[in-house]
Design a protein around this motif. Sequence first.
Motif, mmCIF file in Angstrom:
data_model
loop_
_atom_site.group_PDB
_atom_site.id
_atom_site.type_symbol
_atom_site.label_atom_id
_atom_site.label_comp_id
_atom_site.label_asym_id
_atom_site.label_seq_id
_atom_site.Cartn_x
_atom_site.Cartn_y
_atom_site.Cartn_z
ATOM 1 N N THR A 288 -10.878 0.641 -18.086
ATOM 2 C CA THR A 288 -11.823 1.660 -17.649
ATOM 3 C C THR A 288 -12.149 2.575 -18.814
ATOM 4 O O THR A 288 -11.370 2.743 -19.732
ATOM 5 C CB THR A 288 -11.267 2.501 -16.478
ATOM 6 O OG1 THR A 288 -10.082 3.156 -16.904
ATOM 7 C CG2 THR A 288 -10.989 1.645 -15.268
ATOM 8 N N VAL B 65 -5.438 3.260 -16.364
ATOM 9 C CA VAL B 65 -6.093 2.088 -15.793
ATOM 10 C C VAL B 65 -6.770 1.281 -16.906
ATOM 11 O O VAL B 65 -7.800 1.688 -17.439
ATOM 12 C CB VAL B 65 -7.129 2.492 -14.724
ATOM 13 C CG1 VAL B 65 -7.745 1.245 -14.090
ATOM 14 C CG2 VAL B 65 -6.489 3.372 -13.661
ATOM 15 N N GLN C 76 2.179 1.859 -3.486
ATOM 16 C CA GLN C 76 1.197 2.115 -4.535
ATOM 17 C C GLN C 76 0.363 3.380 -4.345
ATOM 18 O O GLN C 76 -0.207 3.883 -5.319
ATOM 19 C CB GLN C 76 0.257 0.913 -4.668
ATOM 20 C CG GLN C 76 0.958 -0.360 -5.074
ATOM 21 C CD GLN C 76 1.697 -0.227 -6.391
ATOM 22 O OE1 GLN C 76 1.200 0.363 -7.344
ATOM 23 N NE2 GLN C 76 2.903 -0.773 -6.456
ATOM 24 N N GLU C 77 0.257 3.910 -3.131
ATOM 25 C CA GLU C 77 -0.653 5.029 -2.907
ATOM 26 C C GLU C 77 -0.288 6.281 -3.687
ATOM 27 O O GLU C 77 -1.164 6.979 -4.196
ATOM 28 C CB GLU C 77 -0.786 5.333 -1.416
ATOM 29 C CG GLU C 77 -1.708 4.337 -0.748
ATOM 30 C CD GLU C 77 -1.989 4.634 0.706
ATOM 31 O OE1 GLU C 77 -1.079 5.093 1.425
ATOM 32 O OE2 GLU C 77 -3.130 4.385 1.120
ATOM 33 N N LYS C 78 0.993 6.593 -3.825
ATOM 34 C CA LYS C 78 1.383 7.787 -4.589
ATOM 35 C C LYS C 78 0.990 7.620 -6.056
ATOM 36 O O LYS C 78 0.398 8.524 -6.658
ATOM 37 C CB LYS C 78 2.882 8.045 -4.469
ATOM 38 C CG LYS C 78 3.325 9.329 -5.157
ATOM 39 C CD LYS C 78 4.800 9.602 -4.897
ATOM 40 C CE LYS C 78 5.276 10.936 -5.392
ATOM 41 N NZ LYS C 78 4.973 11.308 -6.730
ATOM 42 N N ALA C 79 1.276 6.457 -6.622
ATOM 43 C CA ALA C 79 0.908 6.205 -8.016
ATOM 44 C C ALA C 79 -0.613 6.249 -8.191
ATOM 45 O O ALA C 79 -1.120 6.760 -9.185
ATOM 46 C CB ALA C 79 1.459 4.862 -8.478
ATOM 47 N N PHE C 80 -1.358 5.729 -7.208
ATOM 48 C CA PHE C 80 -2.817 5.748 -7.258
ATOM 49 C C PHE C 80 -3.334 7.181 -7.329
ATOM 50 O O PHE C 80 -4.217 7.498 -8.127
ATOM 51 C CB PHE C 80 -3.374 5.038 -6.020
ATOM 52 C CG PHE C 80 -4.864 5.129 -5.873
ATOM 53 C CD1 PHE C 80 -5.701 4.358 -6.662
ATOM 54 C CD2 PHE C 80 -5.433 5.981 -4.940
ATOM 55 C CE1 PHE C 80 -7.081 4.437 -6.532
ATOM 56 C CE2 PHE C 80 -6.810 6.063 -4.798
ATOM 57 C CZ PHE C 80 -7.631 5.285 -5.596
ATOM 58 N N ALA C 81 -2.762 8.057 -6.528
ATOM 59 C CA ALA C 81 -3.200 9.452 -6.494
ATOM 60 C C ALA C 81 -2.945 10.162 -7.818
ATOM 61 O O ALA C 81 -3.641 11.115 -8.162
ATOM 62 C CB ALA C 81 -2.497 10.193 -5.351
ATOM 63 N N GLU C 82 -1.967 9.685 -8.572
ATOM 64 C CA GLU C 82 -1.580 10.357 -9.814
ATOM 65 C C GLU C 82 -2.162 9.712 -11.069
ATOM 66 O O GLU C 82 -1.938 10.191 -12.170
ATOM 67 C CB GLU C 82 -0.058 10.384 -9.906
ATOM 68 C CG GLU C 82 0.577 11.218 -8.802
ATOM 69 C CD GLU C 82 2.082 11.107 -8.755
ATOM 70 O OE1 GLU C 82 2.669 10.311 -9.525
ATOM 71 O OE2 GLU C 82 2.690 11.817 -7.932
ATOM 72 N N MET C 83 -2.922 8.635 -10.926
ATOM 73 C CA MET C 83 -3.473 7.948 -12.098
ATOM 74 C C MET C 83 -4.546 8.780 -12.785
ATOM 75 O O MET C 83 -5.305 9.481 -12.151
ATOM 76 C CB MET C 83 -4.092 6.603 -11.703
ATOM 77 C CG MET C 83 -3.103 5.535 -11.467
ATOM 78 S SD MET C 83 -3.994 3.999 -11.113
ATOM 79 C CE MET C 83 -2.634 3.003 -10.576
ATOM 80 N N LEU D 38 0.827 -1.201 0.000
ATOM 81 C CA LEU D 38 0.000 0.000 0.000
ATOM 82 C C LEU D 38 0.865 1.257 0.000
ATOM 83 O O LEU D 38 0.591 2.212 -0.745
ATOM 84 C CB LEU D 38 -0.917 -0.024 1.221
ATOM 85 C CG LEU D 38 -2.166 0.824 1.178
ATOM 86 C CD1 LEU D 38 -3.013 0.513 -0.042
ATOM 87 C CD2 LEU D 38 -2.971 0.632 2.449
#
Length: 145
Positions: free
Chosen positions: A142, A139, A127-134, A124
């Motif tokens: 989608t 993805v 991955q959280e920084k990359a998640f915030a920038e997606m 987690l």
Amino acid sequence: MFLGTHSPRLDEKGRLILPAKFREELAGGLVLTKGQEHCIYVFSAREFEKVHADMVGAPMQNRQARDYGRILLSGASDEVPDKQGRVTIPATLRAYAGLDRELVVIGAGNRAEIWDAKAWTEYLAEQEKAFAEMDEDAVPGTKAQ
């Protein structure tokens, strides 16, 4: 649908008490198998049949499809929770996922995932920084809104 994060413990017999929110969906049987990133995927028996049907539809000439199917199916174990909602995680899957006593069970839509608590925390954090920038292009599968 499986949602949320839960923190059960593995008992001395290698059993996990399923999160209460997941028990009804899994009461009729479930399939445990190797997941990606060294977690354990938990599918209801019905959902695993869908996953298997998709795999059967993939061309046997495709090496990635063969490899994925081999790993997923060879590591699979069908289980039925007991009356207390406990399910035994086979030793081979516990070793694959590096499970210790402290676990994290997450909902991942059509499946749940079982993680060693320390491995989940590390995953987690990575991955959280990359998640915030997606954005929607990052993805796969989608649709742009």
